[in-house]
Design an enzyme around this catalytic site. Structure first.
Site, short mmCIF file in Angstrom:
data_model
loop_
_atom_site.label_atom_id
_atom_site.label_comp_id
_atom_site.label_asym_id
_atom_site.label_seq_id
_atom_site.Cartn_x
_atom_site.Cartn_y
_atom_site.Cartn_z
CG HIS A 190 16.50 -12.99 13.65
ND1 HIS A 190 17.35 -13.59 14.54
CD2 HIS A 190 17.27 -12.19 12.87
CE1 HIS A 190 18.59 -13.16 14.34
NE2 HIS A 190 18.58 -12.32 13.33
CB CYS A 216 -0.98 0.00 1.18
SG CYS A 216 -0.28 0.29 2.81
#
Length: 148
Positions: free
Chosen positions: A104, A71
């Site tokens: 991670h 967006c």
């Protein structure tokens, strides 16, 4: 090309259409199986929660897929996408961040801000997101299970 990624779903609201179409072209050229969601006309208004829902629904039955959602600011689609338990989205502005977020946190959706990122940098982020592995150590899996 990352053979472990079955499909790349890509969705954008009206402000992200230009970047989305560029990324689709680049991903197709790289050999990815790209599924285009959202709108393709910048003059067709689309609400970012609806775009995020379409992406989340498409990804629900395909654990090996990845998503890209766009967006203007990246914030709206990020917030909306993370409402779904099977989605782990992060907004990334550089390839190192995309790599680290995959490693991670096992992100499966990359959120991009069409108004704030250069298209070439966006593609580098996408490449890093798609090619980076997850560190599936016990502690990382434990953490992800707490939010999924």
């Amino acid at each position: 090309m990352n053979k472990t990624v079955s499909k790349v779903y890509i969705a954008a609201d009206h402000r992200g259409v230009g970047l989305k179409l560029y990324l689709i072209e680049m991903l197709n050229a790289a050999g990815y199986n790209v599924i285009n969601l959202g709108v393709d006309d910048p003059n067709t208004s689309a609400d970012y929660p609806d775009v995020a829902a379409e992406l989340a629904d498409a990804m629900a039955s395909d654990e090996k897929s990845r998503g890209i959602i766009i967006c203007g600011t990246g914030a709206g689609v990020l917030i909306a996408a993370n409402r779904y338990r099977h989605i782990r989205a992060s907004r990334c502005d550089n390839p190192t961040q995309a790599r680290d977020d995959r490693y991670h946190d096992d992100i499966n959706v990359l959120a991009l801000a069409a108004d704030d990122i250069d298209i070439e940098v966006a593609f580098l982020c996408v490449q890093s997101f798609l090619e980076s592995p997850f560190d599936n150590s016990e502690r990382r899996i434990r953490r992800i299970e707490k939010i999924s």
